[in-house]
Each structure stands twice: as C-alpha cells, then as structure tokens.
Design a protein around this motif. Sequence first.
Motif, short mmCIF file in Angstrom:
data_model
loop_
_atom_site.label_atom_id
_atom_site.label_comp_id
_atom_site.label_asym_id
_atom_site.label_seq_id
_atom_site.Cartn_x
_atom_site.Cartn_y
_atom_site.Cartn_z
N TYR A 141 0.85 -1.20 0.00
CA TYR A 141 0.00 0.00 0.00
C TYR A 141 0.88 1.24 0.00
CZ TYR A 141 0.72 0.56 5.10
OH TYR A 141 1.26 0.74 6.36
N ALA A 142 0.35 2.32 -0.54
CA ALA A 142 1.05 3.59 -0.59
C ALA A 142 0.81 4.32 0.72
CB ALA A 142 0.57 4.43 -1.77
N SER A 143 1.92 4.58 1.43
CA SER A 143 1.86 5.11 2.79
C SER A 143 2.36 6.55 2.82
CB SER A 143 2.72 4.24 3.70
OG SER A 143 2.87 4.82 4.97
N GLY A 144 2.12 7.21 3.97
CA GLY A 144 2.72 8.52 4.19
C GLY A 144 2.07 9.64 3.41
N LEU A 145 0.79 9.50 3.05
CA LEU A 145 0.11 10.59 2.35
C LEU A 145 0.01 11.79 3.30
CD1 LEU A 145 -2.79 8.65 0.60
CD2 LEU A 145 -0.55 9.24 -0.34
N ASN A 146 0.64 12.88 2.93
CA ASN A 146 0.73 14.06 3.78
C ASN A 146 -0.62 14.75 3.93
OD1 ASN A 146 3.43 13.98 4.48
ND2 ASN A 146 4.10 15.15 2.71
N PRO A 147 -0.77 15.58 4.96
CA PRO A 147 -2.04 16.27 5.16
C PRO A 147 -2.30 17.42 4.19
CG PRO A 147 -0.48 16.95 6.84
CD PRO A 147 0.17 15.83 6.09
N VAL A 148 -1.33 17.75 3.35
CA VAL A 148 -1.50 18.81 2.36
C VAL A 148 -1.81 18.19 1.00
CG1 VAL A 148 -0.43 20.80 1.23
CG2 VAL A 148 0.10 20.30 3.62
N GLU A 149 -3.04 18.33 0.55
CA GLU A 149 -3.50 17.78 -0.73
C GLU A 149 -3.09 16.32 -0.93
OE1 GLU A 149 -2.04 20.45 -3.71
OE2 GLU A 149 -3.61 21.92 -3.32
N PRO A 150 -3.46 15.44 -0.02
CA PRO A 150 -3.07 14.03 -0.16
C PRO A 150 -3.66 13.37 -1.38
CG PRO A 150 -4.74 14.26 1.53
CD PRO A 150 -4.33 15.65 1.16
N GLU A 151 -4.78 13.88 -1.87
CA GLU A 151 -5.42 13.25 -3.03
C GLU A 151 -4.55 13.36 -4.29
OE1 GLU A 151 -7.11 17.47 -2.79
OE2 GLU A 151 -6.42 15.89 -1.43
N ALA A 152 -3.74 14.43 -4.37
CA ALA A 152 -2.86 14.57 -5.54
C ALA A 152 -1.81 13.47 -5.56
CB ALA A 152 -2.21 15.95 -5.53
N LEU A 153 -1.20 13.20 -4.41
CA LEU A 153 -0.20 12.14 -4.34
C LEU A 153 -0.85 10.78 -4.51
CD1 LEU A 153 2.69 11.24 -3.87
CD2 LEU A 153 2.32 11.46 -1.40
N ALA A 154 -2.03 10.60 -3.95
CA ALA A 154 -2.73 9.32 -4.10
C ALA A 154 -3.08 9.06 -5.56
CB ALA A 154 -3.99 9.31 -3.24
N ALA A 155 -3.47 10.09 -6.28
CA ALA A 155 -3.78 9.92 -7.70
C ALA A 155 -2.55 9.48 -8.48
CB ALA A 155 -4.35 11.22 -8.27
N ARG A 156 -1.42 10.06 -8.15
CA ARG A 156 -0.18 9.67 -8.82
C ARG A 156 0.17 8.23 -8.52
NH1 ARG A 156 4.85 12.99 -7.00
NH2 ARG A 156 5.63 11.09 -6.04
N LYS A 157 0.01 7.84 -7.25
CA LYS A 157 0.35 6.47 -6.86
C LYS A 157 -0.65 5.46 -7.43
CE LYS A 157 4.09 7.38 -5.00
NZ LYS A 157 5.35 6.77 -5.50
N ARG A 158 -1.88 5.85 -7.56
CA ARG A 158 -2.85 4.95 -8.18
C ARG A 158 -2.49 4.71 -9.64
NH1 ARG A 158 -9.31 6.05 -8.45
NH2 ARG A 158 -8.57 7.82 -9.68
N ALA A 159 -2.03 5.76 -10.31
CA ALA A 159 -1.60 5.59 -11.70
C ALA A 159 -0.38 4.68 -11.81
CB ALA A 159 -1.30 6.96 -12.31
N GLU A 160 0.44 4.63 -10.74
CA GLU A 160 1.62 3.76 -10.74
C GLU A 160 1.29 2.31 -10.41
OE1 GLU A 160 4.50 5.40 -8.06
OE2 GLU A 160 4.63 7.32 -9.15
N GLY A 161 0.04 2.04 -10.00
CA GLY A 161 -0.36 0.66 -9.74
C GLY A 161 -0.79 0.35 -8.33
N TYR A 162 -0.74 1.31 -7.41
CA TYR A 162 -1.16 1.06 -6.04
C TYR A 162 -2.68 0.99 -5.94
CZ TYR A 162 3.62 1.90 -4.52
OH TYR A 162 4.98 1.80 -4.34
#
Length: 379
Positions: free
Chosen positions: A148-169
């Motif tokens: 799982y992709a961990s450490g999503l920061n409290p500042v716009e975490p959805e942007a990082l999650a979107a990137r990680k989802r595109a990478e396969g997470y």
Amino acid sequence: MELPAFPTLAVARVEAMVFRVPIERPVITSFGTMHSRPAVIVRVEDAEGAVGWGEVWCNFPDVGAEHRARLLRSAAAPLLLERPWRGPQEAFDALTRRLQVLAIQSGEEGPVAQVIAGIDMALWDLGARRLGQPLWRLLGGSAEVAVYASGLNPVEPEALAARKRAEGYRAFKLKVGFGLDRDSANLKALRDLVGSETPLMVDANQAWDADTAIDMAVAFEPFGLGWLEEPLRADAPAEDWQRVAERSPVPLAAGENIRGEEAFARAIEGQVLRVVQPDLGKWGGFSGCLDVGRRARAAGKLFCPHWLGGGVGLVASLHLKAAVGGAGYVEVDANDNPLREALGRPLPPVREGLMSLADRPGLGVEPDLAGLAPYRIEA
C-alpha cells in the motif's frame, strides 16, 4: 520456527554507510516534519568474499543516522567479528544478550536494537546468497506481495494518491492528527478519488490521548477505514489502549514502536490490536520478526510490516511478508526518496497493488553506491 540450514557465517568485514538526500516536499507527521531522507546501510562480507546487505532504522530525526553508524562500528561490529556463527539467529541472540547492559547503561535500548536489527538483516541476506536462493523462497514464501502507498501528507493528499494509483497502487494510508476538520476533509477527498471499495487506512503517529482517540475514531467511521494506526503513545497505559479498542469502530494497528519478544507476545495475545506492524529495522530483523509475523497470523491478526526508510529495508520487508504469508500488506512510502530506488535496486514495479520479488539470491538487491556517492555522509 524451523530455520534454514545455513552454512557457517564467518564475517570478515562490517561496514556502516550513511546517506542523506534533501527533498523538496517535506514529509509531515503529527510529531514533526522531515526535510531530508537519511539511511544507514550495513554491508557484511564473509571470509570468502560473499556480501550481505541490511539497513538500520533512522528516518527521524535524521541526525540520528550518524550516531547509529558509529554505534554499530564501535559496539556491535567487534562482537560480530569475534567468531563464526552457525546462522543469523545465533548471532542475533548473542549480540542482543551481550549488548543488553550497554543499552541500559546508555539509555539507548532503541538505537542498540536498531543496530542489531540491521546486522541481522544483512546476515540473512548473506546466508541466502551463500545458498544461492532468494530469501523469500528459502523461507517457504511466494513471490507476490500486496503493498500500500503510505505517508500521504495532510497537504492535498489526493494529488499524491492519484499519482500512486496511476503507478499501480490499490491501497492507501493517510497521515492524521492535524485536527478533526482537516483530517476529515482529507479523508473525504481521498474517498472521492479512490471510491468506497479501495482499502484506506490512517496513521496518527501517537498524536492523541485516549478520549481524543475515541472521538476521532467515531468521527472516522463513515469513511470505512481498514485501520487506525498508533492513535495513542506507544507507552500509554494498557488500560487506555483497551478503552480505545473497545469503543473504536475502526480496528487498531501498531507495532513499529514495540520492541522485544515479550512485548510482541502481549500485543498478539491481547484483544487491542487487530493489525500487527513490526519494523524489522527497528527491532528483530528477520530473526525476531519472522516469529512475530507467524504468531500474529496464527492468532488471526493482520500482519503488515512497517517500513519508511531506504530501499534495502523495503525489499527486506517484502521478503518478510512473503515468508509469513497471509492477508495484509507491506508499507511503501509514497513520498519521494531517491534512497528507496537506488538502494533497493532493482526495485520491483507495482502492478495492480502487488510487487513480485525476483529469483536473485538473498534479498536480490545491488545498491547503487556509485550513483549515491554525492549523498554519502562521513560518520
């Protein structure tokens, strides 16, 4: 636990190398902010020239990296070099026993345990390489591991999650502990992004007292979370943990700050934790954490190794989870960290939430020391 029949390990050389890489986007937690990423890498070489790699936990505060490297060289390495070992477990037990008084005298039980853990990791890698087997296979595991992709920061975490989802997470964990409004807004943004069926977890990093933890857990219930990690201080009274567990609608998780066989036994046998998360670079290495994982699984707990450092420890965590098997994930830090890819080289890609370990002997890593030369710190 039945251990592999390792050849005698006669260590001829032990090195501790410190690396530190500045990062543009800080990693924010409830207890502090990381402005750089450090790593302490252990390299052991036997009398025949075979090499094994390990990693000592040191991610925060980053100034601790140099200290751990010096502690390893001064206190642990001389003991390791004294004689041959019948396997990593024998060395782990001997180092733990012989460094106990030093740990008490110096008040550094944690750093001493971390140094021993990094050495243990390297010895398991060395032993498996000597046998020509990938460690996951030697320990009876399978190659595919859920992550799982961990450490999503409290500042716009959805942007990082979107990137990680595109990478396969396909599973994610958010940092919380920044107030109800901010935490809830972040969870809503993530649920809007990933949908209601995607596994989503939160980590409070020991942010709250028991009453606050209960209130936050109740507030988080509508988001359908897989677990709430470290809502209380790791050393909070057992009755506080019990009270939160009884009233929380979200399963509780912890383990990265549990140290020692007895402490893990209590955690596994108790009714507080549903998810057990040892960090094999903080305590135990493979020698300690394999047993923890197997006991957790036998007790019906979810076993999800913690890791938030460089690439050697990440790959080791994948082998640990592969060996234990069962449901659960390995944590992969979603934040930028060049020490993850360069030290864990070649790092398995993520495909549909899974990493597949290679058939290379041992951990299968070949750290890019030349490429990381600009970031190596003399310690």
